[in-house]
Design a protein around this motif. Structure first.
Motif, PDB file in Angstrom:
ATOM      1  N   PHE A 313      31.339  24.522 -24.887  1.00 60.38           N
ATOM      2  CA  PHE A 313      30.865  24.968 -26.197  1.00 60.38           C
ATOM      3  C   PHE A 313      32.029  25.123 -27.169  1.00 60.38           C
ATOM      4  N   ASN A 314      33.099  25.778 -26.754  1.00 61.07           N
ATOM      5  CA  ASN A 314      34.225  26.015 -27.650  1.00 61.07           C
ATOM      6  C   ASN A 314      34.918  24.716 -28.058  1.00 61.07           C
ATOM      7  N   VAL A 315      35.016  23.774 -27.118  1.00 56.60           N
ATOM      8  CA  VAL A 315      35.551  22.464 -27.491  1.00 56.60           C
ATOM      9  C   VAL A 315      34.640  21.811 -28.524  1.00 56.60           C
ATOM     10  N   GLY A 316      33.340  21.963 -28.343  1.00 57.11           N
ATOM     11  CA  GLY A 316      32.396  21.404 -29.304  1.00 57.11           C
ATOM     12  C   GLY A 316      32.546  22.013 -30.689  1.00 57.11           C
ATOM     13  N   VAL A 317      32.804  23.330 -30.755  1.00 56.77           N
ATOM     14  CA  VAL A 317      33.013  23.970 -32.052  1.00 56.77           C
ATOM     15  C   VAL A 317      34.246  23.387 -32.741  1.00 56.77           C
ATOM     16  N   TRP A 368      48.423  33.803 -26.431  1.00 57.74           N
ATOM     17  CA  TRP A 368      47.727  33.615 -27.703  1.00 57.74           C
ATOM     18  C   TRP A 368      48.410  34.345 -28.840  1.00 57.74           C
ATOM     19  N   TRP A 369      49.308  35.297 -28.542  1.00 57.96           N
ATOM     20  CA  TRP A 369      49.998  35.995 -29.636  1.00 57.96           C
ATOM     21  C   TRP A 369      51.515  35.949 -29.456  1.00 57.96           C
ATOM     22  N   LEU A 370      52.041  36.471 -28.346  1.00 56.38           N
ATOM     23  CA  LEU A 370      53.492  36.572 -28.204  1.00 56.38           C
ATOM     24  C   LEU A 370      54.146  35.208 -28.035  1.00 56.38           C
ATOM     25  N   LEU A 371      53.672  34.425 -27.072  1.00 54.04           N
ATOM     26  CA  LEU A 371      54.312  33.137 -26.808  1.00 54.04           C
ATOM     27  C   LEU A 371      54.100  32.139 -27.935  1.00 54.04           C
ATOM     28  N   TYR A 445      45.937  25.823 -27.378  1.00 44.75           N
ATOM     29  CA  TYR A 445      46.712  26.735 -26.531  1.00 44.75           C
ATOM     30  C   TYR A 445      46.344  28.184 -26.817  1.00 44.75           C
ATOM     31  N   ALA A 446      46.269  28.549 -28.093  1.00 44.58           N
ATOM     32  CA  ALA A 446      45.957  29.928 -28.468  1.00 44.58           C
ATOM     33  C   ALA A 446      44.528  30.311 -28.110  1.00 44.58           C
ATOM     34  N   ALA A 447      43.635  29.330 -28.028  1.00 43.13           N
ATOM     35  CA  ALA A 447      42.247  29.591 -27.648  1.00 43.13           C
ATOM     36  C   ALA A 447      42.075  29.633 -26.135  1.00 43.13           C
TER      37      ALA A 447
END
Length: 498
Positions: A313-317, A368-371, A445-447
Motif C-alpha cells: 500500500f505505501n509503495v502504491g501511495v 528516519w531522523w538521525l541517520l 529509506y526514511a519511510a
C-alpha cells in the motif's frame, strides 16, 4: 479500489487527522501545564513597543459573552494574567491597566492611540493600527474604570484575575503624554489548564482509536490485492525492464519516467489546476501513509519484518504521488493525465521498491531522523520546496522575500523553455532527474522500506546507474528540433517536491 475500503480509508484518515491535531494541541497544553504547575505563570519574551501616540492598547479580548457566565457555569476561577512593563526612558513613569472595553473606548475617545494589531516573536515584529485623535487624555491614574492597574517609575507588574466580559489592556505614560516606549512581557496562569489538557488528550485518543484501525483494515485490503497482482506478473510500464551491466549497484528503490517526445507549450501553466483532484486524494492517502508507516515501524521493531500488505500500500501511495509529480511540477515530463490507482499501469512514470524479507530492529528507531539528517540538509537546498528561507532586512524586522528551491527554479526554466521555444532541454532535465532520484531514495529509506543507506550522489540522466533498458522502443524526431528522442527514455523524480 473497492468503494467500502475507500470509505473506510477516508473516514479513518479524517479521524486520524483530527486525532493527530488534538494530540499536538494536548502536547502544547501539557508543556504549559508543567511550566505553571508550581504556581508560576507561562510568559512570552520581553520585547520593545513604541508609539508616538498617547496610548498603546490591545485588541479586545472577550471571555465568554456576558458578565455572570462563569457563575452560571459553576466556575470559580479561570486563573490570572500578568503584564510587566518597563519604561525605556528611566526618567518617566509608566501606567498599565485593564478595563472593560466600552469604558476604555469612552476614556480614549478622540485620543490618538495605537492598537497592537499583530505580533511575531521569531523574529520579533509588531504592527500597529494607528487611530488618530486630537484630544489630550487625562492621566489614567485618575480614572476609576480599571479592573486592575499599576503605575510608577521602573518596572511595573499588573496581575489580573480572568473574568467574563470584554476587556482591553492599556499602556500609557503616567501623565498621559504622547510618545510611549516600553518593554512588555505578558504572562498567564490558567487554573483550568490541567483539566483542559486531559480532555484534549482524551479526545485525541478517541479519534485515533477510531481512525487507526479503519486505516489499517482498509490499507491491508488494498495492499493484499496489490500483492496478488504483483505475484501474478501485473502490468509493467513500458521501457523499464533493466539488465545490470555495470558494477555500480542500483539502489533498491526504482523510479522511472518516460518523457514525452513532444510537450504542450502552455499546458504546464494550468497543470496545478488540473491536478487538484489528485491533490485531494493524496491528502487522504498521505494521512494513511503516515499512520501505516508508524504501524509498520512497531511491527519491524518487534518482528524484524515490514507487513507485506502495508508495504504494498505505501509503495502504491508513493507511486501515485510520483505520477502526479512527474505530470506536474517535479519534472513536467508528460502531458498524459495520471490514473487514479495505487497499482502499476502503463503510465510513463512508475515507482517500485524491492520488498525486504528482514529489516533491522534497531535501525528503525534512528534511520528516519538521525541517520537521514545529512541527506535532509542537502535536500533542503536542492529540493526543499518553494520557500527557501531567504530574508531581507526591513528596518528592524526580517521578512522572507524569495520563495524557491533549486529544483523549483530549474523546473520553471523548463516551463519557460517549453512556452517560448517548445523544447524541453535534455541536459537540464537530466540534472533535474538527478536531484529527484536522490530525494526519492531518501524518501524510501526514511519511510522504513529499506535498510541500505542512500548514496550521496547525483545520478543524472534518464536511467539508473548500472542498468541498461531492455528492448528500446521506437525513436522519433522531436518536432521542436530537439533531435532523436527515445520513446523509452526514462527519467526519475521524487516525492519531496509537490
Amino acid at each position: 479500489m473497492k468503494p467500502g475500503k475507500v470509505v473506510m480509508l477516508v473516514f479513518g484518515s479524517l479521524f486520524a487527522l483530527i486525532g493527530i491535531a488534538l494530540l499536538a494541541a494536548g502536547a502544547f497544553l501539557s508543556w504549559g501545564y508543567f511550566v505553571q504547575r508550581d504556581g508560576d505563570e507561562t510568559t512570552l519574551p520581553t520585547e520593545e513597543y513604541r508609539t508616538t501616540s498617547s496610548a498603546l492598547i490591545s485588541d479586545n479580548f472577550d471571555i465568554f459573552e456576558s458578565e455572570g457566565s462563569l457563575d452560571a457555569l459553576g466556575i470559580d476561577n479561570l486563573g490570572y494574567v500578568t503584564l510587566k512593563a518597563t519604561p525605556l526612558d528611566t526618567e518617566s513613569e509608566v501606567f498599565i491597566g485593564i478595563g472593560p472595553t466600552d469604558q476604555v473606548s469612552r476614556y480614549l475617545d478622540g485620543v490618538a492611540r495605537a492598537r497592537i494589531d499583530e505580533v511575531s516573536f521569531n523574529p520579533f515584529s509588531v504592527t500597529y493600527d494607528e487611530i488618530p485623535g486630537d484630544r489630550a487624555a487625562t492621566p489614567p491614574v485618575e480614572e476609576q474604570l480599571w479592573s486592575s492597574s499599576a503605575s510608577g517609575p521602573g518596572v511595573q507588574t499588573l496581575e489580573w484575575d480572568l473574568r467574563d466580559g470584554s476587556w482591553t489592556a492599556v499602556v500609557m505614560n503616567a501623565d498621559a503624554s504622547p510618545g510611549v516606549a516600553v518593554q512588555l512581557q505578558p504572562g498567564a496562569h490558567l487554573d483550568f489548564l490541567g483539566a483542559l489538557t486531559l480532555a484534549v488528550l482524551g479526545a485525541a485518543a478517541v479519534f485515533l482509536i477510531a481512525g487507526v484501525p479503519l486505516i489499517v483494515v482498509s490499507t491491508v485490503g488494498m495492499g493484499r490485492k496489490m500483492q496478488v497482482e504483483a505475484s501474478s506478473g501485473g502490468t509493467e510500464p513500458t521501457g523499464v525492464s533493466v539488465q545490470v551491466s555495470n558494477p555500480i549497484a542500483p539502489y533498491p528503490a526504482t523510479l522511472t519516467g518516460i518523457r514525452d517526445p513532444s510537450l504542450s507549450r502552455g499546458l504546464w501553466l494550468v497543470k496545478w489546476l488540473l491536478a487538484i483532484p489528485h491533490y485531494i486524494v493524496l491528502m487522504f492517502l498521505g494521512i494513511a501513509f503516515f499512520v501505516t508507516t508508524i504501524v509498520a515501524g512497531f511491527a519491524i521493531l518487534f518482528t524484524g519484518r515490514y507487513p507485506r500488505t502495508l508495504f504494498e500500500f505505501n509503495v502504491g501511495v508513493l507511486r501515485w504521488a510520483w505520477r502526479v509529480q512527474f505530470y506536474g511540477y517535479s519534472a513536467l515530463g508528460t502531458d498524459r493525465y495520471p490514473p487514479f490507482t495505487l497499482q502499476r499501469t502503463d503510465y510513463p512514470a512508475d515507482f517500485d521498491v524491492e520488498y525486504p524479507e528482514k529489516l533491522s530492529r534497531g535501525l528503525v528507531l534512528v534511520k528516519w531522523w538521525l541517520l537521514a539528517i545529512p541527506h535532509y540538509i542537502v535536500l533542503a537546498l536542492l529540493a526543499g520546496g518553494w520557500y527557501a528561507g531567504f530574508y531581507v532586512v526591513d528596518g528592524e524586522n526580517a521578512r522572507p522575500y524569495l520563495f524557491s528551491s533549486l529544483l523549483g527554479i530549474l523546473v520553471v526554466i523548463v516551463g519557460l523553455s517549453l512556452l517560448f521555444v517548445g523544447r524541453y532541454p535534455k541536459e537540464l532535465g537530466d540534472f533535474i532527474m538527478g536531484i529527484n532520484r536522490w530525494a526519492f531514495r531518501v524518501a524510501a529509506y526514511a519511510a522504513l522500506m529499506r535498510d541500505e543507506y542512500p548514496p550521496f550522489r547525483l545520478d543524472q540522466g534518464p536511467r539508473e546507474p548500472g542498468a541498461d533498458i531492455a528492448g528500446p522502443g521506437p525513436r522519433s524526431t522531436d518536432p521542436a528540433g530537439h533531435g532523436s528522442v527515445s520513446q523509452d527514455e526514462s527519467v526519475t523524480s521524487s516525492l519531496g517536491h509537490s
